[in-house]
Design an enzyme around this catalytic site. Structure first.
Site, PDB file in Angstrom:
ATOM      1  N   LYS A 116       0.817  -1.224   0.000  1.00  8.04           N
ATOM      2  CA  LYS A 116       0.000   0.000   0.000  1.00  8.04           C
ATOM      3  C   LYS A 116       0.847   1.269   0.000  1.00  8.04           C
ATOM      4  O   LYS A 116       0.524   2.227  -0.702  1.00  8.04           O
ATOM      5  CB  LYS A 116      -0.950   0.003   1.207  1.00  8.04           C
ATOM      6  CG  LYS A 116      -1.840  -1.241   1.310  1.00  8.04           C
ATOM      7  CD  LYS A 116      -2.767  -1.425   0.119  1.00  8.04           C
ATOM      8  CE  LYS A 116      -3.381  -2.836   0.120  1.00  8.04           C
ATOM      9  NZ  LYS A 116      -3.887  -3.272  -1.168  1.00  8.04           N
ATOM     10  N   GLU A 200      -2.271  10.654   7.677  1.00  6.06           N
ATOM     11  CA  GLU A 200      -3.073  11.315   6.647  1.00  6.06           C
ATOM     12  C   GLU A 200      -4.053  12.277   7.274  1.00  6.06           C
ATOM     13  O   GLU A 200      -4.470  12.104   8.419  1.00  6.06           O
ATOM     14  CB  GLU A 200      -3.911  10.271   5.872  1.00  6.06           C
ATOM     15  CG  GLU A 200      -3.125   9.420   4.919  1.00  6.06           C
ATOM     16  CD  GLU A 200      -4.002   8.416   4.195  1.00  6.06           C
ATOM     17  OE1 GLU A 200      -5.205   8.304   4.516  1.00  6.06           O
ATOM     18  OE2 GLU A 200      -3.465   7.736   3.304  1.00  6.06           O
ATOM     19  N   HIS A 235     -16.115  -2.645   7.188  1.00  2.74           N
ATOM     20  CA  HIS A 235     -15.305  -2.770   5.970  1.00  2.74           C
ATOM     21  C   HIS A 235     -15.777  -3.877   5.047  1.00  2.74           C
ATOM     22  O   HIS A 235     -15.050  -4.350   4.183  1.00  2.74           O
ATOM     23  CB  HIS A 235     -13.829  -2.915   6.317  1.00  2.74           C
ATOM     24  CG  HIS A 235     -13.360  -1.802   7.203  1.00  2.74           C
ATOM     25  ND1 HIS A 235     -13.173  -0.522   6.743  1.00  2.74           N
ATOM     26  CD2 HIS A 235     -13.132  -1.742   8.546  1.00  2.74           C
ATOM     27  CE1 HIS A 235     -12.832   0.266   7.749  1.00  2.74           C
ATOM     28  NE2 HIS A 235     -12.807  -0.449   8.862  1.00  2.74           N
ATOM     29  N   ARG A 292      -8.275  -7.344  -9.626  1.00  9.37           N
ATOM     30  CA  ARG A 292      -9.130  -8.499  -9.929  1.00  9.37           C
ATOM     31  C   ARG A 292     -10.487  -7.988 -10.381  1.00  9.37           C
ATOM     32  O   ARG A 292     -10.756  -6.783 -10.321  1.00  9.37           O
ATOM     33  CB  ARG A 292      -9.323  -9.330  -8.656  1.00  9.37           C
ATOM     34  CG  ARG A 292      -9.951  -8.480  -7.554  1.00  9.37           C
ATOM     35  CD  ARG A 292     -10.444  -9.272  -6.370  1.00  9.37           C
ATOM     36  NE  ARG A 292     -11.257  -8.429  -5.508  1.00  9.37           N
ATOM     37  CZ  ARG A 292     -10.793  -7.627  -4.554  1.00  9.37           C
ATOM     38  NH1 ARG A 292      -9.497  -7.551  -4.322  1.00  9.37           N
ATOM     39  NH2 ARG A 292     -11.619  -6.884  -3.843  1.00  9.37           N
TER      40      ARG A 292
HETATM   41  C1  MV4 Z   1      -9.601   6.822   5.647  1.00 15.72           C
HETATM   42  C2  MV4 Z   1     -10.787   7.344   6.214  1.00 15.72           C
HETATM   43  C3  MV4 Z   1     -10.818   8.689   6.493  1.00 15.72           C
HETATM   44  N1  MV4 Z   1      -9.738   9.467   6.228  1.00 15.72           N
HETATM   45  N2  MV4 Z   1      -8.553   7.641   5.398  1.00 15.72           N
HETATM   46  C4  MV4 Z   1     -10.766   2.236   5.986  1.00 15.72           C
HETATM   47  C5  MV4 Z   1     -10.141   1.025   5.373  1.00 15.72           C
HETATM   48  C6  MV4 Z   1      -9.007   1.511   4.577  1.00 15.72           C
HETATM   49  N3  MV4 Z   1      -8.919   0.822   3.316  1.00 15.72           N
HETATM   50  C7  MV4 Z   1      -9.228   2.974   4.401  1.00 15.72           C
HETATM   51  N4  MV4 Z   1     -10.238   3.359   5.316  1.00 15.72           N
HETATM   52  C8  MV4 Z   1     -10.494   4.658   5.592  1.00 15.72           C
HETATM   53  N5  MV4 Z   1      -9.477   5.524   5.343  1.00 15.72           N
HETATM   54  C9  MV4 Z   1      -8.645   8.930   5.692  1.00 15.72           C
HETATM   55  N6  MV4 Z   1      -7.587   9.722   5.459  1.00 15.72           N
HETATM   56  C10 MV4 Z   1     -11.860   6.469   6.425  1.00 15.72           C
HETATM   57  C11 MV4 Z   1     -11.717   5.128   6.104  1.00 15.72           C
HETATM   58  C12 MV4 Z   1     -12.870   4.294   6.284  1.00 15.72           C
HETATM   59  C13 MV4 Z   1     -13.498   3.664   5.179  1.00 15.72           C
HETATM   60  C14 MV4 Z   1     -13.022   3.838   3.871  1.00 15.72           C
HETATM   61  C15 MV4 Z   1     -13.647   3.227   2.802  1.00 15.72           C
HETATM   62  C16 MV4 Z   1     -14.781   2.447   3.028  1.00 15.72           C
HETATM   63  C17 MV4 Z   1     -15.251   2.252   4.304  1.00 15.72           C
HETATM   64  C18 MV4 Z   1     -14.620   2.865   5.384  1.00 15.72           C
HETATM   65  C19 MV4 Z   1     -15.133   2.690   6.677  1.00 15.72           C
HETATM   66  C20 MV4 Z   1     -14.508   3.289   7.744  1.00 15.72           C
HETATM   67  C21 MV4 Z   1     -13.370   4.086   7.549  1.00 15.72           C
END
Ligand code: MV4
Length: 660
Positions: A116, A200, A235, A292
């Site tokens: 990542k 971030e 998630h 994928r």
């Molecule tokens: C974030 C965010 C808010 N701000 N990054 C959660 C899993 C990971 N792949 C990235 N995620 C998040 N990153 C910043 N800078 C909020 C989330 C997040 C989220 C993102 C996508 C789909 C569902 C989510 C559920 C909770 C938090």
């Protein structure tokens, strides 16, 4: 083009891939575990090879056995589906070494996107927007604290090796930074064996918007617009739709071009998805790329009129992309709901068991239909603890979002599962809730609407009980000239009212039905009686009229349990058949009880009076009729517990009585 492919997966995606292969005249080889010998994906493929025991580690994740199966059956290519080996670069390499085409991106692209933080550095160079933050190697606490101050709070700390939300910490201010960093690093080392973190800007109410991209081996790379997958729980995606509500054309083009730039930066080939996190103001940032075909690809197929598995096969065979960017357009709106064998009320615990009944909406499978069902299970199949408990993906299309929502509600109402718990009623509440219906989307939608999405258990409504009663009476009376002429213990002294005792896990429902020349009179658990009629019936589907209310539902009887599906809800009403307990009433020790709720209209006996068997003691009125309570045998009235005009509850003792 290939003449035979092996599908290295199971369930709905294996069936989905097989359907396209069949349409293109390509033979298919299934692989299966011992638990899946009778699975649908084995049945729909032309050949099948057993690769090991139920546990995925010993079967669907055994690349060596799968490659051997492909060689043994003469398959030229392997489609990995999603999950399992689909993003495993070593498996892609092993396929190539064995002379097999891996239907997916080059292993190098998988590796580039697999890390990542390395991916983010590549994206930065390719001018793909990243969340303002620090993704570098320096991990000194003072340095990171300085970076966080520069970014501005709130700041999100993420484990570099993490994913799926694990190892994340929101930091609200500089004074909290070092404690949060230490705690994040502890979790990162224990979960991933690596305590590297990145910092971030924290987005407060983000949306998950992803872009479907496709590239061929000739240098073409295009985007097939976006999907909004914001509705998730822990998630895990629950609802996905395309296009994203409220997306202006310019932003769509900007996101599409950013996604294509991301794919080109890693030399991408095949189907891929670039995930963005989007602010409510529309700004968007690269999160990661999934190398994928995704679970939710059907919504993209529906709005673009494409078959993405066909595209994958063509690209893997060296053909150019079937369409260029300018030939693609968005038609209408599509929504996908993931139907799971699970219990939303119990923390979404998987529900293991057999699909004893599986009634599905009239679906026109695939391509042009308005309702599409992608499923890897059939009625009679089991949902086992070994694999993902998804029953099906239900995908609907409409001219616009509003129409798609209506179709989804209708289709969910027609989805009937008996044998295990599902999230169908939860999905219906979700799509009809004002947040989703009003497209007020962000990743916190489910948590924020917890109270409406998880209402306190409600007792079954009168219409559900009436539907069960209609089915019960209908089944008993089939063939009999006089619907009240026999069998089942409804005889209640001289009256023509019958007690129907239903219960579910929330309550018991003492219902009463009486027959008059004009039709039935029905009282649902102590409610005032209302006229009940069956206005239409088609097999197990009933339309009824109860008083001024009309209702429709499907009633499936399983022994003494009546499964009533109505309005998107599933009521499981257990009927206590009085014939099953015939003769037990006499053993009640001389107590005489009200056969139903009603009013005492006459007391004919007095305290201490000696009476003969069958002598009238009390007269009640209920269901607009009189009911005589008579002495069950010779005896003495010990006490009289109610007077004329008193309301009595069902089952209430009316008088004490003893044998002389
Ligand atoms: C974030 C965010 C808010 N701000 N990054 C959660 C899993 C990971 N792949 C990235 N995620 C998040 N990153 C910043 N800078 C909020 C989330 C997040 C989220 C993102 C996508 C789909 C569902 C989510 C559920 C909770 C938090």
């Amino acid at each position: 083009m290939f003449t035979k492919i092996l599908i290295a997966n199971r369930g709905e995606i294996a069936c989905r891939v097989a359907a396209t292969a069949r349409r293109l005249g390509i033979k298919t080889v299934a692989v299966y575990s011992e638990a899946d010998a009778n699975a649908k994906h084995v049945a729909v493929c032309d050949e099948a090879v057993l690769i090991g025991p139920a546990a995925a580690k010993e079967s669907y994740l055994r690349g060596d056995k799968i490659i051997a199966a492909a060689k043994a059956t003469g398959a030229q290519a392997i489609h990995p589906g999603y999950g399992f080996l689909s993003e495993n670069a070593e498996f892609a390499d092993a396929c190539a070494e064995a002379g097999l085409v891996f239907i997916g991106p080059p292993a190098s692209a998988m590796r580039a996107m697999g890390s990542k933080s390395a991916a983010k550095q590549l994206m930065e160079k390719a001018n793909v927007p990243l969340v303002p933050g620090y993704h570098g190697e320096q991990q000194d606490a003072d340095f990171l604290n300085g970076e966080a101050d520069r970014i501005g709070y709130p700041v999100l700390l993420k484990a570099s090796a993490g994913g799926g939300g694990k190892g994340m910490r929101v930091v609200e201010s500089s004074t909290q930074f070092k404690d949060a960093l230490a705690s994040c690093k502890r979790e990162a080392i224990s979960s991933f064996g690596d305590d590297k973190v990145l910092a971030e800007k924290y987005l407060q109410r983000p949306r998950h918007i992803e872009i479907q991209v496709f590239a061929d081996t000739l240098g073409n790379c295009i985007y097939l617009f976006e999907r909004d997958c914001s509705v998730q729980r822990r998630h895990q995606k629950v609802l996905e739709e395309a296009p994203a509500p409220g997306m202006p054309a310019e932003r769509r083009a900007a996101m599409g071009e950013a996604a294509v730039a991301a794919a080109r930066a890693v030399g991408y080939v095949g189907a891929g998805t670039v995930e963005f996190i989007a602010n409510q103001d529309g700004s968007f940032y690269f999160m990661e790329m999934n190398t994928r075909l995704q679970v939710e690809h059907p919504v993209t197929e529906m709005i673009t009129g494409t078959d993405l598995v066909e595209w994958q096969l063509r690209v893997a065979a060296g053909e150019p992309l079937p369409k260029q960017q300018h030939q693609l357009a968005i038609h209408g709106h599509a929504i996908e709901a993931r139907i799971y064998a699970e219990n939303p009320e119990k923390g979404f615990l998987p529900s293991i068991g057999t699909l004893r009944h599986l009634g599905t909406p009239a679906a026109v499978s695939f391509e042009l239909g308005d309702v599409r069902i992608d499923s890897g299970v059939r009625e009679g199949d089991a949902i086992s603890p070994f694999y993902d408990p998804m029953i099906a993906k239900l995908i609907v299309h409409g001219a616009d979002r509003k129409q798609a929502l209506v179709r989804m509600a209708q289709a969910l109402e027609q989805y009937h599962v008996v044998g295990l718990n599902t999230n169908i009623a939860f999905l219906k509440r979700l799509i009809e809730g004002q947040a989703f219906a009003g497209a007020d989307l962000d990743t916190g939608l489910i948590e924020r609407n917890h109270d409406t999405l998880f209402p306190a258990a409600q007792p079954a409504p009168a219409t559900a009980l009436a539907l069960a009663a209609a089915a019960l009476l209908g089944s008993e009376n089939s063939g009999a000239a006089d619907p009240w002429g026999q069998t089942s213990g409804w005889r209640m002294n001289q009256s023509y009212a019958r007690h129907l005792a239903f219960s579910d896990e929330h309550a018991s429902y003492d219902s009463y039905v009486s027959y008059r020349r004009e039709g039935w009179l029905f009282s649902a658990s102590n409610e005032a009686p209302q006229a009940l009629s069956v206005t239409a019936r088609d097999g197990s589907a009933y339309s009824i009229q109860l008083g001024g209310q009309s209702a429709r539902g499907t009633v499936l009887r399983d022994g003494d349990v009546f499964h009533v599906f109505s309005n998107g809800a599933h009521y499981q009403l257990t009927w206590s058949d009085p014939m099953a307990h015939a003769g037990e009433t006499e053993a009640e020790g001389g107590r005489l009880t009200a056969p139903m709720p009603g009013k005492v209209v006459a007391v004919l006996a007095s305290k201490g009076q000696e009476v003969r068997k069958g002598e009238a003691l009390v007269i009640m009125e209920a269901m607009k009729m009189e009911h005589t309570i008579a002495a069950p045998h010779d005896g003495v009235v010990d006490d009289i517990l109610y007077g004329v005009g008193d309301q009595v509850a069902d089952g209430a003792p009316l008088l004490a009585f003893k044998t002389a």
